[in-house]
Motif scaffolding. Structure first.
Motif, mmCIF file in Angstrom:
data_model
loop_
_atom_site.group_PDB
_atom_site.id
_atom_site.type_symbol
_atom_site.label_atom_id
_atom_site.label_comp_id
_atom_site.label_asym_id
_atom_site.label_seq_id
_atom_site.Cartn_x
_atom_site.Cartn_y
_atom_site.Cartn_z
ATOM 1 N N ILE B 17 0.832 -1.201 0.000
ATOM 2 C CA ILE B 17 0.000 0.000 0.000
ATOM 3 C C ILE B 17 0.872 1.259 0.000
ATOM 4 C CG2 ILE B 17 -1.703 1.293 1.379
ATOM 5 C CD1 ILE B 17 -2.865 -1.173 0.008
ATOM 6 N N GLU B 219 -1.505 7.796 7.103
ATOM 7 C CA GLU B 219 -0.213 7.729 7.779
ATOM 8 C C GLU B 219 0.248 6.284 7.791
ATOM 9 O OE1 GLU B 219 -0.659 11.043 11.235
ATOM 10 O OE2 GLU B 219 0.174 9.103 11.835
ATOM 11 N N PRO B 220 1.534 6.067 7.510
ATOM 12 C CA PRO B 220 2.006 4.691 7.622
ATOM 13 C C PRO B 220 2.050 4.305 9.085
ATOM 14 C CG PRO B 220 3.834 6.179 7.177
ATOM 15 C CD PRO B 220 2.585 7.011 7.155
ATOM 16 N N PRO B 221 1.964 3.012 9.392
ATOM 17 C CA PRO B 221 2.104 2.627 10.806
ATOM 18 C C PRO B 221 3.515 2.966 11.281
ATOM 19 C CG PRO B 221 1.929 0.684 9.373
ATOM 20 C CD PRO B 221 1.764 1.875 8.506
ATOM 21 N N ARG B 224 8.734 -0.318 13.116
ATOM 22 C CA ARG B 224 9.171 -1.046 14.299
ATOM 23 C C ARG B 224 10.692 -1.031 14.337
ATOM 24 N NH1 ARG B 224 5.456 -4.371 17.041
ATOM 25 N NH2 ARG B 224 3.402 -4.224 16.084
ATOM 26 N N PRO B 225 11.256 -0.978 15.545
ATOM 27 C CA PRO B 225 12.714 -1.017 15.622
ATOM 28 C C PRO B 225 13.230 -2.357 15.082
ATOM 29 C CG PRO B 225 11.709 -1.198 17.804
ATOM 30 C CD PRO B 225 10.608 -0.890 16.846
ATOM 31 N N ALA B 226 14.484 -2.360 14.658
ATOM 32 C CA ALA B 226 15.046 -3.578 14.084
ATOM 33 C C ALA B 226 14.997 -4.711 15.109
ATOM 34 C CB ALA B 226 16.484 -3.328 13.659
ATOM 35 N N CYS B 227 14.863 -5.905 14.594
ATOM 36 C CA CYS B 227 14.732 -7.077 15.461
ATOM 37 C C CYS B 227 16.058 -7.361 16.171
ATOM 38 C CB CYS B 227 14.327 -8.261 14.595
ATOM 39 S SG CYS B 227 14.018 -9.750 15.524
ATOM 40 N N LYS B 228 15.943 -7.643 17.455
ATOM 41 C CA LYS B 228 17.117 -8.035 18.233
ATOM 42 C C LYS B 228 17.156 -9.559 18.247
ATOM 43 C CE LYS B 228 18.548 -5.226 22.026
ATOM 44 N NZ LYS B 228 18.304 -4.753 23.390
ATOM 45 N N PHE B 229 18.264 -10.126 17.795
ATOM 46 C CA PHE B 229 18.309 -11.588 17.721
ATOM 47 C C PHE B 229 18.958 -12.206 18.954
ATOM 48 C CE2 PHE B 229 17.494 -10.490 13.324
ATOM 49 C CZ PHE B 229 16.532 -11.432 12.988
ATOM 50 N N LEU B 241 15.245 -10.666 28.488
ATOM 51 C CA LEU B 241 14.934 -9.410 27.795
ATOM 52 C C LEU B 241 13.469 -9.027 27.988
ATOM 53 C CD1 LEU B 241 16.886 -10.026 24.468
ATOM 54 C CD2 LEU B 241 17.324 -8.166 26.091
ATOM 55 N N LEU B 242 12.593 -10.022 27.923
ATOM 56 C CA LEU B 242 11.170 -9.714 28.063
ATOM 57 C C LEU B 242 10.852 -9.241 29.480
ATOM 58 C CD1 LEU B 242 9.525 -12.600 26.019
ATOM 59 C CD2 LEU B 242 9.789 -10.219 25.370
ATOM 60 N N GLU B 245 14.036 -5.865 29.961
ATOM 61 C CA GLU B 245 14.150 -4.775 28.994
ATOM 62 C C GLU B 245 12.758 -4.307 28.566
ATOM 63 O OE1 GLU B 245 17.428 -4.459 25.815
ATOM 64 O OE2 GLU B 245 15.620 -4.956 24.677
ATOM 65 N N ALA B 246 11.967 -5.225 28.025
ATOM 66 C CA ALA B 246 10.618 -4.851 27.575
ATOM 67 C C ALA B 246 9.663 -4.757 28.759
ATOM 68 C CB ALA B 246 10.122 -5.866 26.563
ATOM 69 N N VAL B 248 7.491 -6.940 29.939
ATOM 70 C CA VAL B 248 6.127 -7.316 29.539
ATOM 71 C C VAL B 248 5.687 -8.667 30.092
ATOM 72 C CG1 VAL B 248 5.841 -5.880 27.496
ATOM 73 C CG2 VAL B 248 7.071 -8.039 27.297
#
Ligand SMILES: Cc1cc2nc3c(=O)[nH]c(=O)nc-3n(C[C@H](O)[C@H](O)[C@H](O)COP(=O)(O)OP(=O)(O)OC[C@H]3O[C@@H](n4cnc5c(N)ncnc54)[C@H](O)[C@@H]3O)c2cc1C
Lengths: 323, 249
Positions: B17, B219-221, B224-229, B241-242, B245-246, B248
């Protein structure tokens, strides 16, 4: 002027979603310098209604006539429009769930009130009233102006924080005139999932895709979900194959959810899948293909075989829980 | 019994889109237009009901609000098997205006069951069906996952939050359908495509109704920040990390 919130109840009880609606409305009403009125339709105990006042609503109207025992969109829309008119509501707020989707459009036509559905952020401006709505299945927001005198907003579940604001609320009978109105549909049977956390209510969702290989491999997914008080979900091919029940299917053609955390395990991240989960605050991907598009949507990822990683993850979580 | 299936014309679900004119318009360059997935399923179910012996369904029509440029989408629905089509010759501007125009189609014919999808994959408003029912003062049943007709009596299953409800619905009514209504969308066969060329598309005059909403821009969404592996040998790190850091879990 007022902000009217339609607070649905489930067998007489409210849930977190109801309080999200109140929190959203109270915050908005402060900005609009007006009051919030909550409307409850269907039988509820006053002590249950009082729970709403924990989030700052001071006036609660209830409709408990037998005409509303069965959910009938025509009757409910009449109730809402009557109350909205009487309360001079300039804004009506409800949830973007099955009930809201059935009701808000009818109310919009009845009141000639512009409708913004699936909202997940506060308005960009109040005058003119401009708010973002979900568009192109999560690929964009439409910044939409609602120029009508009365406006209707339906909000996406789990998008607004609860804000506690204990207040004293008066509870009144709304006194609507619907006597003699009868639902035209006949309910033959109702089936309810009891005691089970609904996918749409869950703050943590653990979801599996075709990369899980077969229905027998779901035990660690269920275990992860239950350790985090979450719910389980799946991609479309998984429910099509019958590995998981259809209620778990998320995506464009399934459920649209916005949990705090969405684990996508063995899911490639097709646009149609992301359409249902892109509102999640955190997406965590586990996939053996490091090029899988799901990693573009994820904040955390593990590249590897889910069958090997999941048992370790379950152990680590158990350890973290007991620590 | 006659069924009217309302069809929305949307970009293919895999379309990237993009917007033009300062993000105020959908950039239609290169877009493949398709029948909204829900509407394709409604149409499939309507045709199955017509073919079912003893259902009493005689005719399946389709209705669409849009300019002549959308006719290929209508022809596609005719090729899948609809008997005839109605097109309201006006631009689709918002759910309210579309529903008002569909109401004109309903009033111009004789339909017992009007089917709409739970949402259109472009503006995701989940509104047209309910609005149409209110314009017509018809019964509406939303979230239908199963639909059947037996001896002229309509049976539906409606999805609830955490359950479902089986209903008998009096005609005329507006049914708003979702997942489950049909298994796979029916695909047009060569013969259907040939026959579709001769099937009538009736033009209906636009209703005198303005939209209620105005889209200012798109507006585009948020990116998202780059994925941390996380090392696959050390999934404990993810939990760490969850939690820390996050924050959650
Ligand atoms: C109109 C339309 C609507 C649609 N609606 C939906 C929808 O609502 N929801 C939906 O989900 N889909 C939908 N789809 C289908 C969608 O296009 C994808 O086909 C689907 O999402 C793919 O599911 P999947 O990711 O589980 O499977 P696949 O695409 O097959 O991906 C499986 C993934 O698992 C990984 N994998 C394989 N083995 C392992 C392993 N051992 N360990 C870890 N990873 C592994 C692979 O690398 C791959 O990335 C729709 C399609 C259309 C056309």
């Amino acid at each position: 002027m007022s902000v009217l919130v339609y607070t649905e109840n489930w067998d007489g009880e409210f849930k977190k979603l109801s309080f999200e609606l109140i929190s959203f409305a109270v915050k908005l009403a402060e900005e609009m310098q007006t009051e919030v009125v909550a409307l409850s339709v269907g039988k509820t105990k006053d002590e249950e209604l009082k729970k709403l006042s924990q989030y700052g609503v001071k006036r609660i109207l209830k409709v408990e006539n037998e005409e509303v025992d069965q959910f009938d969109p025509q009757i409910y829309a009449k109730v809402l429009s009557e109350v909205a008119a009487r309360e001079q509501a300039s804004l009506v707020v409800m949830a973007d769930n099955n009930t809201g989707k059935a009701l808000a459009p009818r109310l919009s036509v009845r009141m000639k009130a512009a409708l913004a559905s699936g909202v997940s952020s506060m308005p960009d401006s109040l005058s003119p009233f401009v708010i973002k709505t979900r568009a192109f299945s999560g690929n964009a927001f439409a910044v939409t102006e609602l120029p009508t005198e009365v406006k209707i907003v339906t909000i996406a579940q789990n998008s607004f924080d609860l804000v506690e604001k204990p207040s004293e609320a008066v509870i009144e009978d709304a006194g609507v005139d619907i006597s003699g109105m009868k639902p035209k549909t006949v309910v033959k049977e109702v089936e309810k999932q009891t005691d089970q956390l609904l996918l749409t209510d869950a703050e943590i969702v653990v979801s599996g895709g075709r990369g899980m290989r077969s229905a027998e491999n779901w035990a660690p997914i269920e275990e992860l979900a239950s350790l985090m008080n979450g719910a389980t979900a799946c991609s479309r091919p998984v429910s099509d194959e019958g590995w998981r029940p259809h209620e778990e299917h998320t995506g464009q053609t399934g459920k649209v959810i916005s949990p705090n955390v969405y684990f996508a395990i063995g899911i490639s991240g097709a646009t149609q899948h992301l359409a249902g989960v892109s509102g999640s605050k955190y997406i965590i991907a586990i996939n053996n293909d490091k090029e899988a598009p799901i990693f573009d949507a994820a904040q955390y990822g593990i590249v590897g075989d889910a069958a090997k990683i999941l048992p370790k993850l379950v152990d680590a979580l158990k350890k973290a829980k007991s620590a | 019994m006659n069924i009217l299936v309302c069809i929305s014309h949307v970009p293919d679900t895999t379309t990237k889109i993009k917007f033009s004119e300062n993000n105020t318009r959908l950039d239609t360059a290169g877009i493949q237009w398709v029948i909204n997935p829900w509407d394709e399923l409604s149409l499939t179910r309507a045709l199955e009901l017509k073919e079912k012996s003893g259902s009493g369904v005689q005719k399946v029509s389709i209705a669409h609000v849009g300019p002549a440029s959308t006719e290929p989408t209508i022809r596609k629905a005719l090729a899948i098997g609809a008997d005839d089509a109605y097109r309201v010759d006006t631009e689709a501007r918002d759910a309210y205006q579309v529903a008002a125009n569909l109401a004109e189609v309903v009033k111009s014919g004789s339909f017992d069951m009007i089917l709409c999808g739970i949402e259109s994959s472009d503006y995701n408003g989940s509104s047209v069906g309910g609005m149409l029912a209110e314009f017509l003062d018809y019964v509406s049943v939303s979230g239908i996952s199963h639909l059947d007709v037996e001896n002229g009596e309509v049976h539906t299953t409606r999805e609830l939050d955490g359950g479902c409800e089986k209903l008998i619905v009096p005609a005329p009514f507006v049914g708003i359908v979702q997942k489950g209504i049909a298994k796979e969308p029916r695909i047009a066969a060569m013969r259907g495509i040939m026959m579709a060329r001769k099937k009538p598309i009736q033009l209906v005059d636009a209703a005198d109704k303005e939209p209620l909403t105005v889209i200012k821009e798109f507006e585009p969404p948020k990116p998202r920040p780059a994925c941390k592996f996380v090392d696959p040998e050390n999934p404990e790190e993810l939990i760490e990390l969850l939690q820390n850091e996050a924050k959650v879990i």
